[in-house]
Design a protein around this motif. Sequence first.
Motif: not given
Lengths: 102, 234, 489
Positions: A87, B87-88, B90-91, C101
């Motif tokens: 990614r 994390v990959a 995303g928010p 996160p």
Amino acid sequence: MFCTGLYILLVRQNLVKKLIGLNIMETAVFAFIVTTGMVEGGDPPVLGAGTGPVFVSPLPHALVLTGIVVAVSMTALALALIVRIKREHGTIELDELIRARQ
Amino acid sequence: MRHPVYKAVVVLFATAMLVGLLQLPPPGTAGAVHMHVSADYVAGGAEAGGASNLVTAVLLNYRGLDTFGEVMVIFSALIAVLLVRAVAAGPDEQPRSADRERLPVSPVVHYVVRVLAPFLAAFALFVMISGDVMPGGGFQGGVMLAAMMILLTLALGRGRVDGMIRGGARFWVRAAAPLAFLLVAAIGLAATGWWFGLPGPAPVRHALMVALEVAIGIGGAAVLTGIFLALSED
Amino acid sequence: MVPLVFLLPLAAAALLPALFGARPRLAWYAALAVALATTVAAAVVAGALPAAGELRYAVGGWAAPLGIELRFDRIAAVTVAFGAVTALAITFSRTLTDSVPRPVLFYTLVLVNLGGLNGFALAADLFNLFVFMELLSVSAYALVAATRQPGAALAAIKYLLPGAVSSLLVLFAIGVLFALTGSLNMADVGARLAGVEAPAAVALALGALTVGFLVKAALFPLHFWLPDAHSAAPGPVSALLSALVVKVGVLGLLRTFELFGAAAGPGLLRLETLLTVLGAVAVVAGAVAAVVQHELKRMLAYSTVSNIGYIVLGLGLATTASVAGSIAHVFYHGLTKAGLFLAAAALVDRTGLHDIDDLRGLGHRMPWSATALSAGMIAVAGVPPTAGFVGKWQIALGALEGGRPLPVTVLLVTVVLGGALLALAYGIRVINALFFRAPTHHRVVAAREAPLSMLVPLVVLIGLALSAGLSGAAVIEFVRPVAEAFVGR
């Protein structure tokens, strides 16, 4: 078998292939450990009617079971990381990744 | 140009390993050195070990701490995968609708999976419970259960499988294996004075071991399914 | 009581996502409480250590070699430090919740890491050792990637692959040892190994264990995974990695030597020479690499490589003083490096800048963090009476004993001193940039001091590092019996 896996891990640039090399190495070690418990003419280590009196050692089997679970865990984590790398950087070839960083 | 170095390293390893391994006592001789500890496991039999499947006795009774470590490792792997993927993602990830997750599968696959699923589940459960008298056991059954869940994902779509366990309860089921182990370990402490000891009376011990197997199986299945779902998110 | 040292963090880790899944704040409190409780438990057990001995615990009531044994000895007393540093790192993480996160999962893995570390230190059974090692490894690999910084996942996989290979080498060695002795209990294997007539196989096991642990300890030239991993990881994770996780390799080596004491004779001597050479090279290589770094955290990572060099050098020299110094340095470097990484993380977090040159002038805007960082750099270099000095001095003493030919001794002492001077060099470079240069980046001008939750842990750690002169003698005395046993085997 171990060395085949090691070679793949070192030489191949694709991260997934490296992971496969690692898995081959792990399998080699597990197979080795199981053979250390071998007893000639021994039955599988389950007691019961019609088995024994000579048994194969149960200890290596238990170790390898645990080892397999650990190996699976590592592989899962590695795959998650590889997906994220794809990614973020668009490639999973190590040489391209290193070149891109410089 | 790096290849020669790697080849040299691998050849070095191979030689060292072969030379060393050839010196090991040949496998197979009964009463040989490697049976040093295992002979006692065999001699103790089902009464001491708690199971006629000696491997299960080793895993749950004699070396229970190792198995606890193992279930913690796979649980941690799930947490790790979730964290890495978070994390990959995303928010600003949108929650997925169940429809989007449906792969177009032929009705045959769909039907077969739905018919097979209960049998798979039953077999998996059987493997889990009978792990003490025949080859099998908690994790083996758990893997089967997880395989069934993955098949269901193909047939029913992610949304249905994802929603099978309520969000809040999810981590309890996933943690079932380590938590069950800890519970048994504590019971053992109370009953025998040692952490992870299994209490004396055979029926109690047997019940505890079966309960552990089931917990390992269901917890393991939940963890593996969780890993699958997390990795297969797009 | 003994098993609690790892059961507490692991149990908490299993429960954390289930109990606090949606409430990161509560999870933070819980994690911190557990880390503190673990530290206290370890301290209580350490306090109960008999004068020269160890506490043994048969898990499940099965005596070794049938069951798994735990052993709390003086080396295992390091678990007190493991718990304390982890607690401080958790404290520091409180405000990082934006860049990390799913913080609940983060704390879970930190607790798993602590459990793995402590279990590793306590293991008296080879396979149990392996299981705990994997536990701490899995959590470490994932924690490196627990940040939105690009490149973290790549650093994590570069850590995972060599790590997994080294774990595999250890597992392989365990398999060989089992085939040779039929047992997995360390003491049992050690005793039985003496009677084994298979020198090549024993050497193979010893070699595999050593290489495996040296990779984990990041000894040059097997250190290549460390700079990326320790610099890309989020701040508190770097602290945990450099201070604690990397020491697992060293502890593993210590246990390996314990195991092979009686059996391997000449092989061990050759190994010691190898360690001395590699250690010395690592000291210099790491320090030189650190001097030329632009990125602050990368520089600290190379400093770790250099300090691991010192520790391994001390083990290789194999005199009571040098070994005692090595073990003491494991502890003191841990404190200092943890403090340094936390301070660096504070600076980086508040400004978003990583390069030393960009951070010019920050000292006046973030006085506490910057001063702590500067003090820490002095401490890690080893200026007396700070933390770095205690271990390095003993190692230097060890180099002077030992009856080696004069040129070799001179070379060794030069290496020890040289490494320290180079460390001072890169330390002064940082101090200069922070305090004696004008700011070049607008974010430096706008920066404000870090919040208390960050400041307290790093001040505590650096404070301990600076005052090591007070505790140094006591620590050396504490580890002396371990060193003597090591040398006298």
